[in-house]
Design a protein around this motif. Structure first.
Motif, PDB file in Angstrom:
ATOM      1  N   GLU A 115     -56.952  23.549   6.938  1.00  0.00           N
ATOM      2  CA  GLU A 115     -55.892  22.819   6.263  1.00  0.00           C
ATOM      3  C   GLU A 115     -55.995  23.054   4.748  1.00  0.00           C
ATOM      4  N   VAL A 230     -44.563  17.824   7.008  1.00  0.00           N
ATOM      5  CA  VAL A 230     -45.634  18.302   7.890  1.00  0.00           C
ATOM      6  C   VAL A 230     -46.956  18.527   7.170  1.00  0.00           C
ATOM      7  N   LYS A 309     -47.697  26.966   9.822  1.00  0.00           N
ATOM      8  CA  LYS A 309     -47.188  27.094  11.194  1.00  0.00           C
ATOM      9  C   LYS A 309     -46.407  25.855  11.615  1.00  0.00           C
ATOM     10  N   ARG A 310     -46.836  24.667  11.144  1.00  0.00           N
ATOM     11  CA  ARG A 310     -46.131  23.442  11.541  1.00  0.00           C
ATOM     12  C   ARG A 310     -44.681  23.452  11.074  1.00  0.00           C
ATOM     13  N   ASP A 313     -42.530  24.961  13.895  1.00  0.00           N
ATOM     14  CA  ASP A 313     -42.534  24.369  15.227  1.00  0.00           C
ATOM     15  C   ASP A 313     -41.101  24.128  15.700  1.00  0.00           C
TER      16      ASP A 313
END
Length: 566
Positions: A115, A230, A309-310, A313
């Protein structure tokens, strides 16, 4: 002297061709706006393109200098439609509700399989006093300005493939695959990388001279989630609520590369759900795979950066990928007798900092009045266009330095924070210099205000009058290269650049560029802008004082002019 046979052959050809003043290859924004300007000023222009509109194009993100160059072109050459790109309200009203807003340049540092640290993000919020910039949905803007060019009298040829160019002392002959021939007094190649003129005269440098290396993957998606939703950052480490990440162009920084996220849906009146997405990275560190599709490759890198990547989604790609090899290219020269390689036909560095269109329209401004003067005086000698050559090469040189320094710094946040400040600290004064010239021109109609901007020792640098900034710029590039070579570590490199920023008398203080390192989000409110103008008029080197005083005088002049009209 031509022989009688050559004269006869030329006479035979003349019976077959259509004459014009200027032929332009390429009808993207650069070619169409150049065509509209020249035609509006009375030139007979043929605008040629091997493809057709509407079509996909990148170069979607504005910066403050670009917006002001567009404003200059609109008033200097009397093409009011160019003002329809000056802000998100204008582009929505006149071109359509398909464009986004650009409040800011946001940058977030990422490391593989982890992260991001919320403290490792920076942002420059564009001062509203300068512009409310735009994310341009290029298939719509480009189609619109092709029609503007036609409105002012350009002859259009789409799906018209040029098979031959012939340049001689008297003009340029452009022959099409369909057998149609145009004879022009001057040729402008605005076609981009696959420039017919560059191929004809073998103008490309191989390899390109630039230090920066990168290749790119890009397309459009729908369903991209705002990073603000996100990222899981605590409130204290987020950008200001009125300037979220999704309010502008977002750059996800990785080692020697970056993802871009350019939303078209972030303006209240936009009806466009699309988002421009790209990944640009050093091809030496990330060689192009032979066993992966672009989808597979892009998703491979998304999997390495969970916060990025989030955003994807549930998102869906709506265009085919464009997957390039190295995107940097350069030309041995950009000007010749009766021709010009304009901007992206001349060379390219990188989309970082949204410099592409800004550089393009700075070149359009410099070239347009010279072509018009050449037509009036029937003088197309290369000397007349020498400044355009210096400008194009200078823009590439200085952009290469700051982009290469930035890619090197991406892996070390303190160094990146310093390089980011070097780039950002002169964005506002450089734009205000343009505004000053435009305001003075609108007050007295004297074109010399624009021509005087060309009298600078560092052609192509954003704030070319300032020797102090040139020193800072060079220290930054040299220090980053020393870090890249392993001569110093990242903290030492950051110390050197931060010290150079503090020592540079031309770096303005009201915005906080010389402030503590934990300042990461720089937002210029109207009071801050007024403080800057006061600082500029009373502090720093001579050109900074002149800028501040002229800007204040310009505000007064505009007020006086408004009262006279009323």
């Amino acid at each position: 002297m031509p022989t009688k046979a050559e004269e006869a052959k030329k006479a035979d050809k003349a019976a077959e061709w259509t004459e014009c003043d200027v032929a332009i290859l390429g009808s993207g924004l650069a070619g169409s706006i150049m065509g509209a300007i020249l035609a509006r000023q009375g030139a007979d222009v043929v605008l040629i393109d091997a493809g057709q509109h509407p079509r996909f194009a990148v170069g979607e993100s504005q910066n403050p200098q670009l917006v002001e160059w567009l404003h200059i072109l609109a008033v200097r050459y009397d093409v009011p439609e160019i003002k329809h790109m000056l802000d998100v309200k204008a582009v929505t009203e006149h071109i359509g509700p398909t464009h986004g807003r650009k409040q800011s340049f946001g940058f977030v540092t990422h490391r593989p399989n982890s992260e991001p640290n919320p403290a490792e993000a920076t942002m420059f919020v564009i001062p509203k006093m300068l512009t409310e910039a735009v994310h341009l949905f290029r298939q719509d803007t480009d189609s619109y300005y092709l029609n503007v060019a036609a409105k002012y009298g350009c002859t259009l040829r789409q799906n018209w493939f040029a098979t031959d160019l012939d340049v001689d002392d008297d003009g340029v002959t452009v022959t099409g695959k369909n057998g149609e021939v145009f004879r022009a007094k001057y040729l402008i190649d605005a076609s981009g990388f696959r420039s017919p003129l560059a191929q004809k005269f073998d103008l490309r440098e191989n390899p390109p001279r630039h230090k920066h290396h990168a290749r790119s993957l890009f397309t459009h998606y729908v369903g991209i989630k705002p990073y603000d939703d996100v990222c899981n950052y605590p409130d204290a480490l987020r950008p200001p609520a009125e300037s979220p990440f999704h309010g502008g162009t977002l750059h996800h920084l990785i080692e020697r590369g970056w993802f871009w996220i350019i939303p078209f849906d972030n303006y209240k009146d936009s009806k466009n759900p699309a988002c421009s997405v790209g990944l640009t990275f050093d091809e030496r560190l990330y060689p192009k795979p032979k066993d992966m599709t672009p989808d597979q490759e892009f998703n491979h890198y998304l999997d390495m950066y969970p916060a990025v990547k989030r955003q994807f989604d549930g998102a869906k790609r709506i265009r085919e990928w464009v997957s390039t090899d190295r995107i940097q290219y350069s030309s041995k020269r950009t000007i010749g007798a009766r021709w010009c390689l304009m901007s992206h036909a001349a060379g390219f560095i990188d989309p970082l900092y949204s410099r592409g269109l800004s550089n393009t329209f700075e070149v359009v401004d410099a070239l347009a009045y010279r072509v018009l003067d050449a037509l009036r005086e029937n003088d197309f000698t290369e000397e007349r266009f020498e400044y355009v050559e210096r400008l194009e090469q200078g823009l590439l040189e200085y952009n290469d330095k700051i982009v290469n320094s930035s890619y090197i710094a991406f892996s070390h946040f303190r160094l990146w924070n310093a390089v980011f400040r070097v780039w950002a600290c002169f964005t506002t004064p450089a734009t205000m210099r343009q505004i000053m010239a435009r305001q003075n021109f609108q007050f007295d109609g004297d074109d010399r205000h624009f021509k005087e901007m060309e009298k600078a020792p560092y052609t192509g640098l954003w704030w070319p009058d300032s020797h102090a900034f040139k020193v800072l710029f060079d220290i930054t590039a040299e220090t980053c290269e020393r870090y890249e070579a392993g001569e110093i570590d990242g903290d030492k490199a950051a110390d050197i650049v931060f010290e150079a920023i503090r020592d540079c008398e031309s770096v303005n203080t009201p915005f906080g560029w010389k402030g503590p390192e934990d300042l990461r989000f720089f937002r210029a409110t109207t009071p801050t802008m007024m403080k800057f103008m006061w600082w500029a008029s009373t502090s720093g080197p001579k050109e900074m004082r002149d800028l501040g005083r002229s800007m204040l005088a310009g505000v007064v002049k505009q007020g006086m002019k408004g009262r006279k009209v009323s």
